[in-house]
Design a protein around this motif. Sequence first.
Motif, PDB file in Angstrom:
ATOM      1  N   TYR A 243       1.058  -1.430  -0.154  1.00 47.99           N
ATOM      2  CA  TYR A 243       0.276  -0.074  -0.002  1.00 47.99           C
ATOM      3  C   TYR A 243       0.831   1.293  -0.278  1.00 47.99           C
ATOM      4  O   TYR A 243       2.009   1.073   0.157  1.00 47.99           O
ATOM      5  CB  TYR A 243      -0.897  -0.447   1.357  1.00 47.99           C
ATOM      6  CG  TYR A 243      -0.826  -0.210   2.376  1.00 47.99           C
ATOM      7  CD1 TYR A 243      -0.306   1.149   3.226  1.00 47.99           C
ATOM      8  CD2 TYR A 243      -0.434  -2.052   3.462  1.00 47.99           C
ATOM      9  CE1 TYR A 243       0.408   0.454   4.663  1.00 47.99           C
ATOM     10  CE2 TYR A 243      -0.341  -1.916   4.136  1.00 47.99           C
ATOM     11  CZ  TYR A 243       0.875  -0.899   5.204  1.00 47.99           C
ATOM     12  OH  TYR A 243       0.777  -0.950   6.236  1.00 47.99           O
TER      13      TYR A 243
ATOM     14  N   PHE B 200      -7.870   7.876  -5.284  1.00 51.81           N
ATOM     15  CA  PHE B 200      -8.345   5.869  -6.579  1.00 51.81           C
ATOM     16  C   PHE B 200      -8.318   6.573  -8.092  1.00 51.81           C
ATOM     17  O   PHE B 200      -8.437   5.363  -8.800  1.00 51.81           O
ATOM     18  CB  PHE B 200      -9.491   6.291  -6.086  1.00 51.81           C
ATOM     19  CG  PHE B 200     -10.763   7.110  -6.841  1.00 51.81           C
ATOM     20  CD1 PHE B 200     -11.254   6.516  -8.175  1.00 51.81           C
ATOM     21  CD2 PHE B 200     -11.024   8.399  -6.434  1.00 51.81           C
ATOM     22  CE1 PHE B 200     -11.988   7.306  -8.844  1.00 51.81           C
ATOM     23  CE2 PHE B 200     -12.312   9.454  -7.311  1.00 51.81           C
ATOM     24  CZ  PHE B 200     -12.270   8.852  -7.932  1.00 51.81           C
TER      25      PHE B 200
ATOM     26  N   ARG C  37     -10.732  -5.725 -10.160  1.00 57.15           N
ATOM     27  CA  ARG C  37     -10.289  -4.154  -9.698  1.00 57.15           C
ATOM     28  C   ARG C  37     -11.539  -3.623  -8.396  1.00 57.15           C
ATOM     29  O   ARG C  37     -13.056  -3.804  -9.198  1.00 57.15           O
ATOM     30  CB  ARG C  37     -10.319  -3.568 -10.750  1.00 57.15           C
ATOM     31  CG  ARG C  37      -9.828  -1.766 -10.227  1.00 57.15           C
ATOM     32  CD  ARG C  37      -9.193  -1.003 -11.508  1.00 57.15           C
ATOM     33  NE  ARG C  37     -10.100  -1.126 -12.480  1.00 57.15           N
ATOM     34  CZ  ARG C  37     -11.105  -0.563 -13.038  1.00 57.15           C
ATOM     35  NH1 ARG C  37     -11.166   0.398 -12.779  1.00 57.15           N
ATOM     36  NH2 ARG C  37     -11.492  -0.282 -14.466  1.00 57.15           N
TER      37      ARG C  37
ATOM     38  N   ALA D 296     -13.622   1.853  -3.520  1.00 57.99           N
ATOM     39  CA  ALA D 296     -13.013   1.114  -2.594  1.00 57.99           C
ATOM     40  C   ALA D 296     -12.606   2.888  -1.461  1.00 57.99           C
ATOM     41  O   ALA D 296     -12.636   3.781  -2.189  1.00 57.99           O
ATOM     42  CB  ALA D 296     -11.698   0.573  -2.428  1.00 57.99           C
TER      43      ALA D 296
ATOM     44  N   SER E 274      -2.976  -1.123  -2.363  1.00 57.82           N
ATOM     45  CA  SER E 274      -3.994  -0.240  -2.028  1.00 57.82           C
ATOM     46  C   SER E 274      -3.308   0.509  -1.694  1.00 57.82           C
ATOM     47  O   SER E 274      -2.581   1.454  -2.397  1.00 57.82           O
ATOM     48  CB  SER E 274      -5.308  -0.775  -0.994  1.00 57.82           C
ATOM     49  OG  SER E 274      -5.900   0.401  -0.505  1.00 57.82           O
ATOM     50  N   SER E 275      -3.915   2.035  -0.755  1.00 60.37           N
ATOM     51  CA  SER E 275      -3.823   3.136  -0.044  1.00 60.37           C
ATOM     52  C   SER E 275      -4.570   3.106   0.710  1.00 60.37           C
ATOM     53  O   SER E 275      -5.483   2.699   1.640  1.00 60.37           O
ATOM     54  CB  SER E 275      -4.065   4.121  -0.985  1.00 60.37           C
ATOM     55  OG  SER E 275      -2.819   5.035  -0.958  1.00 60.37           O
TER      56      SER E 275
ATOM     57  N   ILE F 256      -9.954   4.845  -2.422  1.00 56.72           N
ATOM     58  CA  ILE F 256      -8.924   4.491  -2.777  1.00 56.72           C
ATOM     59  C   ILE F 256      -8.749   3.311  -3.982  1.00 56.72           C
ATOM     60  O   ILE F 256      -9.722   3.400  -3.335  1.00 56.72           O
ATOM     61  CB  ILE F 256      -7.947   3.904  -1.461  1.00 56.72           C
ATOM     62  CG1 ILE F 256      -9.201   3.651  -0.730  1.00 56.72           C
ATOM     63  CG2 ILE F 256      -8.102   4.928  -0.416  1.00 56.72           C
ATOM     64  CD1 ILE F 256      -8.634   2.022   0.563  1.00 56.72           C
TER      65      ILE F 256
ATOM     66  N   LEU G 286      -7.974   0.326  -4.539  1.00 57.15           N
ATOM     67  CA  LEU G 286      -7.574  -1.518  -4.167  1.00 57.15           C
ATOM     68  C   LEU G 286      -7.887  -2.436  -6.092  1.00 57.15           C
ATOM     69  O   LEU G 286      -9.022  -2.728  -6.195  1.00 57.15           O
ATOM     70  CB  LEU G 286      -8.992  -2.055  -3.325  1.00 57.15           C
ATOM     71  CG  LEU G 286      -8.863  -3.088  -3.013  1.00 57.15           C
ATOM     72  CD1 LEU G 286      -7.637  -3.402  -1.968  1.00 57.15           C
ATOM     73  CD2 LEU G 286     -10.463  -3.693  -1.808  1.00 57.15           C
TER      74      LEU G 286
ATOM     75  N   ASN H 208     -11.323  -0.219   4.439  1.00 62.24           N
ATOM     76  CA  ASN H 208      -9.699  -0.698   4.506  1.00 62.24           C
ATOM     77  C   ASN H 208      -9.526  -1.520   5.627  1.00 62.24           C
ATOM     78  O   ASN H 208      -9.134  -2.280   6.319  1.00 62.24           O
ATOM     79  CB  ASN H 208      -9.410   1.119   4.878  1.00 62.24           C
ATOM     80  CG  ASN H 208      -9.919   1.543   5.606  1.00 62.24           C
ATOM     81  OD1 ASN H 208     -10.874   1.642   5.783  1.00 62.24           O
ATOM     82  ND2 ASN H 208      -8.720   2.183   6.680  1.00 62.24           N
TER      83      ASN H 208
ATOM     84  N   ALA I 265      -9.235  -5.219   4.946  1.00 66.62           N
ATOM     85  CA  ALA I 265      -8.455  -5.399   4.829  1.00 66.62           C
ATOM     86  C   ALA I 265      -7.883  -7.170   5.041  1.00 66.62           C
ATOM     87  O   ALA I 265      -7.095  -7.961   4.940  1.00 66.62           O
ATOM     88  CB  ALA I 265      -7.285  -4.728   4.651  1.00 66.62           C
TER      89      ALA I 265
END
Length: 485
Positions: A31, A37, A70, A74, A297-298, A322, A324, A344, A347
Amino acid sequence: MLKTILSAAFVALALFARGQSPAKPNIIFIYTDDQRFDALSVVQQEQGYKARFPWFSTPNLDRLASEGVRFRNAFVINSLCSPSRATLLNSRYNHLNGIANNHTGLTDTTVTYATELRKAGYATAFFGKWHMGNETGKRPGFDYSASFVGQGKYFDCPIEINGKAEPSQGWVDDVSTTNAINYIRENKSKTFLVTLAFKSGHGPFQPPVRHQDTYAKVKLTEPENERAVFPYKDQIHTERKNNNNAAQPQGGSWTENNDQKIRNYFGALKGIDENVGRVLKTLDSLKLDQNTVIIFSSDNGFFFGEHGLGDKRAAYEESIRIPLLVRYPARFPKGKKIDKIVLNLDAAPSLLDLAGVAAPKSFQGKSWVPLVEDKVKDWRNSFLYEYFYENNFAVPTIKAIRTEKSKLILYPGEEGWSELYDLSSDPGESKNLYNTKEGEKLKTQLQGELAKQEQATGYTNPTYADPRPLNDKGKYVRPKREAMP
């Protein structure tokens, strides 16, 4: 269909012959920091003429999307680095897990995806940016860590190897990737979990030398909602200088005033794409690609002038959405797109599900694995977003509800700032319906949904959040003129 079944069967037999069970894949969780995004070329292409950054190219991340899944919706439950990273670890809302700002250490690390996977026999390793306050030492839950303290620095950043600081040379995300690749090579015969957490693209943005001028000549475009001003503009006193959320000086738009920042941000993320490519190449060369899950992700999104804002924190789309991407060749389909809301918060339970490990009762998220495999009937259609005031940042405490097509944003103690948006007709959140007759029905509906989510998540304003700068009437302190930028 028959070809797909035979291919999956072949992969399973090959894995069995090597002594690896498809039920226990290797897991690589990657991440970034502050990656929007839409900071993926696959998204820019999808947006067509509406794309704001059509010149940005991420071939390796696009490869993950084409060879995997994808998630197009997210989100994070709190758009701030430390809170989001804590949630990634322990699948808890920040009003419960002890992290409501960027300067508090994560004290409760007894139950995370890392601790549970280690119990299940995984070799666990963490590389890169931990960033729970300025915590030092070996990262809890991981057998091995090569990480840096706090924000670190982009070049020649000291790296703590299992807690012992050692010098490094070069761009920090290149270094972290090299460390992760070396670990993968050394542990290729084991079942491993590797978390690779990048510093990019956190400000001040410093791309690797090879990309310092990559986007020097591209045309920058202002967002359509740049002048849809946030309601608390100039309403909160802060001593912080150069606050990204402060009003821009006269003589130009946000985009014009932050031209170089935008170029450097994408230069840094270009370096990230290349490093993801290095990881993919390593898996291919070691023949680990089929039974290795890669999740990309982020920790949150980022504003580049939308609503006249920089930074994140606020509850608008550019901040809370974000990327994902998930690739798992032995099990997941190629090129699948999922539009259900994932968080998130999901996750950690998803990582455990992939490994066949039951999620602890403390986890508040849901595994998205059944979504990928079309095995879920009921899924969330809304979620609670929260942000708690931080000292010296001109963003108030926020409580919001986001559904598949709408959003209600509240600022506790300041009803006059409330916002309501119909995202289906107003994706840029430019028309506030809160005090309109048109929005009455939607407002009532979302207020009820927010109350349900507050109860379901045990919402409270935590004692460990920074105290709000309130006056004797419970309102945010208005700024003194001499303190304004």
